[in-house]
Design an enzyme around this catalytic site. Structure first.
Site, mmCIF file in Angstrom:
data_model
loop_
_atom_site.group_PDB
_atom_site.id
_atom_site.type_symbol
_atom_site.label_atom_id
_atom_site.label_comp_id
_atom_site.label_asym_id
_atom_site.label_seq_id
_atom_site.Cartn_x
_atom_site.Cartn_y
_atom_site.Cartn_z
ATOM 1 N N VAL A 11 0.834 -1.209 0.000
ATOM 2 C CA VAL A 11 0.000 0.000 0.000
ATOM 3 C C VAL A 11 0.869 1.259 0.000
ATOM 4 O O VAL A 11 0.691 2.163 -0.831
ATOM 5 C CB VAL A 11 -0.964 -0.001 1.213
ATOM 6 C CG1 VAL A 11 -1.646 1.340 1.379
ATOM 7 C CG2 VAL A 11 -2.011 -1.094 1.032
ATOM 8 N N LEU A 151 -6.903 -0.824 -3.042
ATOM 9 C CA LEU A 151 -6.158 -1.428 -4.158
ATOM 10 C C LEU A 151 -6.102 -2.945 -4.007
ATOM 11 O O LEU A 151 -6.206 -3.477 -2.902
ATOM 12 C CB LEU A 151 -4.741 -0.849 -4.252
ATOM 13 C CG LEU A 151 -3.754 -1.042 -3.098
ATOM 14 C CD1 LEU A 151 -3.135 -2.424 -3.082
ATOM 15 C CD2 LEU A 151 -2.661 -0.007 -3.181
ATOM 16 N N GLY A 251 -13.042 -21.683 -6.738
ATOM 17 C CA GLY A 251 -11.665 -22.147 -6.613
ATOM 18 C C GLY A 251 -11.396 -22.679 -5.215
ATOM 19 O O GLY A 251 -12.325 -23.034 -4.486
ATOM 20 N N CYS A 258 -5.322 -9.582 3.070
ATOM 21 C CA CYS A 258 -6.493 -8.784 3.471
ATOM 22 C C CYS A 258 -7.720 -9.618 3.853
ATOM 23 O O CYS A 258 -8.144 -9.588 5.003
ATOM 24 C CB CYS A 258 -6.854 -7.807 2.365
ATOM 25 S SG CYS A 258 -5.590 -6.543 2.168
HETATM 26 N N1 LIG Z 1 -1.893 -5.374 0.532
HETATM 27 C C1 LIG Z 1 -3.083 -5.012 0.099
HETATM 28 O O1 LIG Z 1 -3.549 -5.469 -0.955
HETATM 29 C C2 LIG Z 1 -3.901 -4.020 0.885
HETATM 30 C C3 LIG Z 1 -5.003 -3.425 0.261
HETATM 31 C C4 LIG Z 1 -5.763 -2.520 0.994
HETATM 32 C C5 LIG Z 1 -5.453 -2.249 2.326
HETATM 33 N N2 LIG Z 1 -4.385 -2.884 2.899
HETATM 34 C C6 LIG Z 1 -4.074 -2.553 4.291
HETATM 35 O O2 LIG Z 1 -2.978 -1.635 4.287
HETATM 36 C C7 LIG Z 1 -2.098 -1.896 5.384
HETATM 37 C C8 LIG Z 1 -0.707 -2.184 4.859
HETATM 38 O O3 LIG Z 1 -0.744 -3.359 4.091
HETATM 39 P P1 LIG Z 1 0.511 -3.817 3.204
HETATM 40 O O4 LIG Z 1 0.091 -5.047 2.491
HETATM 41 O O5 LIG Z 1 1.054 -2.674 2.458
HETATM 42 O O6 LIG Z 1 1.533 -4.204 4.375
HETATM 43 P P2 LIG Z 1 3.058 -4.633 4.231
HETATM 44 O O7 LIG Z 1 3.300 -5.608 5.297
HETATM 45 O O8 LIG Z 1 3.358 -4.975 2.808
HETATM 46 O O9 LIG Z 1 3.861 -3.275 4.559
HETATM 47 C C9 LIG Z 1 3.856 -2.659 5.807
HETATM 48 C C10 LIG Z 1 5.161 -1.871 5.952
HETATM 49 O O10 LIG Z 1 5.082 -1.072 7.126
HETATM 50 C C11 LIG Z 1 6.363 -1.042 7.729
HETATM 51 N N3 LIG Z 1 6.232 -0.608 9.127
HETATM 52 C C12 LIG Z 1 5.770 -1.286 10.201
HETATM 53 N N4 LIG Z 1 5.794 -0.524 11.308
HETATM 54 C C13 LIG Z 1 6.287 0.692 10.931
HETATM 55 C C14 LIG Z 1 6.544 1.907 11.611
HETATM 56 N N5 LIG Z 1 6.287 2.067 12.922
HETATM 57 N N6 LIG Z 1 7.063 2.930 10.914
HETATM 58 C C15 LIG Z 1 7.338 2.798 9.597
HETATM 59 N N7 LIG Z 1 7.107 1.680 8.885
HETATM 60 C C16 LIG Z 1 6.578 0.627 9.547
HETATM 61 C C17 LIG Z 1 6.873 -2.450 7.545
HETATM 62 O O11 LIG Z 1 8.269 -2.530 7.703
HETATM 63 C C18 LIG Z 1 6.396 -2.751 6.107
HETATM 64 O O12 LIG Z 1 7.373 -2.385 5.153
HETATM 65 C C19 LIG Z 1 -2.748 -3.052 6.153
HETATM 66 O O13 LIG Z 1 -3.557 -2.514 7.159
HETATM 67 C C20 LIG Z 1 -3.597 -3.741 5.113
HETATM 68 O O14 LIG Z 1 -4.683 -4.431 5.674
HETATM 69 C C21 LIG Z 1 -3.610 -3.743 2.207
#
Ligand SMILES: NC(=O)c1ccc[n+]([C@@H]2O[C@H](COP(=O)([O-])OP(=O)(O)OC[C@H]3O[C@@H](n4cnc5c(N)ncnc54)[C@H](O)[C@@H]3O)[C@@H](O)[C@H]2O)c1
Length: 448
Positions: A11, A151, A251, A258
């Site tokens: 994200v 996304l 599937g 998520c």
């Molecule tokens: N992946 C998806 O498709 C998606 C879609 C919509 C919403 N989300 C939501 O968005 C959020 C992030 O998801 P993601 O998949 O990008 O996660 P991710 O695990 O890929 O990335 C999270 C990042 O945050 C960093 N992080 C953790 N603690 C931190 C801090 N205190 N300061 C700075 N950086 C820090 C981690 O090192 C990591 O790089 C989640 O809540 C998820 O549910 C994800």
């Protein structure tokens, strides 16, 4: 305006790069130093189609840092994109979020809008407001906004640049205007609401999609018994505009970072409030069963997998991503290994990540043909286009016992009909599959 992204995962990084694409200068901060070093060296830490090109095009407008004081001191708007993984009890773990917001409150030197893009339980924005008021120096004013992200991995750049909607959960008209000004280049529909409703919209949307998938999977399971074809059923349903044709692909269940955690988190939140969500509980239960559906189907052919060579095609939770979180491969492969199978795998993107979990126990192959060669069973776990495009007669050509269990309905049922191998998929029966063939394989199995 000075924009800072906190967390450079799927994200955060995509958001940062897309904001740079529409003309902003963006600072990205992460506690993961290795990830930031890669980004400083223009190496993508994740795979997402189109990300690297857009990154390279806009790298002059992107800065990657690991110093939190620098990240927070001068920002006008901080976008929090840290993970909110599942705790053992199913609730959302907000540790990373609280850590990040506390640091913003401690180090910000000017008024700042904190935008929560992470998926968080309803009411989290209010808790964060308490945290910042305790931690901050009273000269600085903070506003907390909820702006959940929608996304999808695999199409994240497209989804961000062409957002279906942008939800703004805000307490003031000023914050709404600032956020609209930032997002102006995305040309999207806004839904402006209060913070709690914005937080709920995210869970309600994700959980509805999970429910839709579990629903079609249950229909598929019934199709298996009744001889109906779930692909045709889904097409017939999908033409109804009240239903729509997306998320009706049967599937072996949903995975990823998520749907599994967001269904459990909403279910937990409901139970905590003495308000059981029976539909969501059903979606979770159906999905758990669905993930190991192929193993159950395989037991019809082999009581035990001991000594068998099993080919697994696809490791990631869906095509277009390198993400393995909650992927069915992580449930199926341990069962095969525990049962004594020799496992060979292929995935176009996910093998490097899989090697971090299973460095030596399985054989990683360079092609589909190498994977299925001499195999007694083939499980298809991800619908990569390379699998759907393969010549299906290769199964009987390369495999020792050509039993193919397709968990993603990759092949048109007509294409496998009458071919010299056993083929089972989800909710679709191959009419006229030779029972002699099954007989032969059973006999081979007994003899071998
Ligand atoms: N992946 C998806 O498709 C998606 C879609 C919509 C919403 N989300 C939501 O968005 C959020 C992030 O998801 P993601 O998949 O990008 O996660 P991710 O695990 O890929 O990335 C999270 C990042 O945050 C960093 N992080 C953790 N603690 C931190 C801090 N205190 N300061 C700075 N950086 C820090 C981690 O090192 C990591 O790089 C989640 O809540 C998820 O549910 C994800």
């Amino acid at each position: 305006m000075k924009l800072t992204i906190i967390g450079t995962g799927y994200v955060g990084l995509v958001t940062g790069v897309c904001l740079a694409e529409i003309g902003h200068v963006v600072t990205c901060y992460d506690i993961d130093h290795i990830r930031i070093k890669k980004l400083q060296d223009c190496i993508m830490p994740i795979f997402e189609p189109g990300l690297e090109d857009m990154f390279n095009k806009n790298k002059e407008h992107l800065r990657f840092i690991t110093d939190h004081k620098e990240a927070y001191s001068n920002s006008d708007v901080v976008f929090i994109c840290v993970g909110t993984p599942e705790k053992k009890d199913g609730s959302a773990n907000l540790k990373y979020l609280f850590d990040a917001v506390q640091q913003v409150a401690e180090y910000a030197q000017k008024d700042c809008i904190i935008v929560i893009k992470s998926t968080v339980p309803v009411g989290t924005g209010d808790k964060l407001e308490e945290i910042v008021s305790l931690k901050s120096n009273s000269m600085v004013h903070f506003e907390i906004a909820s702006n959940p992200e929608f996304l999808s991995q695999g199409t994240a750049i497209y989804d961000t640049m062409n957002a279906s909607r942008i939800i703004l959960g805000v307490k003031s008209f000023e914050v709404e205007q600032v956020l609209k000004q930032i997002y102006d280049g995305f040309g999207q529909k806004y839904v402006v609401t209060d913070r709690r409703s914005a937080e709920m919209i995210k869970y309600a949307s994700n959980d509805f999609l999970a429910l839709k998938i579990s629903y079609i999977n249950e229909i598929a399971n019934l199709c298996d018994f009744t001889g109906a074809n779930v692909d045709d059923v889904a097409i017939g349903m999908g033409y109804d505009p009240r239903i729509g044709n997306r998320f009706l692909k049967a599937g072996i269940g949903y995975g990823g970072s998520c749907f599994p955690k967001d269904t459990k988190a909403l279910h937990w939140l409901a139970s905590f409030n003495d308000c059981e969500l029976k539909t969501i509980k059903a979606a979770i239960d159906v999905n758990e069963n669905q993930k190991i559906k192929l193993i159950k189907k395989a037991r019809k052919y082999y009581e035990s997998f001991r000594g068998l060579t099993v080919a697994v095609l696809g490791l990631t939770f869906k095509p277009g991503t390198d993400d393995l979180r909650e992927a069915p491969s992580l449930q199926n492969i341990p069962i095969l290994l525990e049962d004594g199978a020799k496992v060979k795998v292929w995935d176009p993107i996910g093998m490097d990540n899989f090697k971090k979990i299973y460095p030596n126990e399985i054989r990683y192959c360079n092609s589909i043909e190498e994977t299925i060669k001499d195999a007694d069973l083939c499980l298809i776990l991800t619908e990569w286009s390379e699998i759907a495009a393969m010549e299906v007669s290769n199964f009987s050509l390369f495999m020792r016992n050509a039993i193919v269990l397709d968990g993603r309905n990759c092949f048109d049922i007509q294409a496998v009909m009458g071919k010299n191998f056993i083929y089972e998929s989800i909710g679709r029966k191959v009419v006229g599959q030779s029972s002699d063939l099954e007989e032969n394989i059973f006999n081979n199995e007994k003899a071998g």
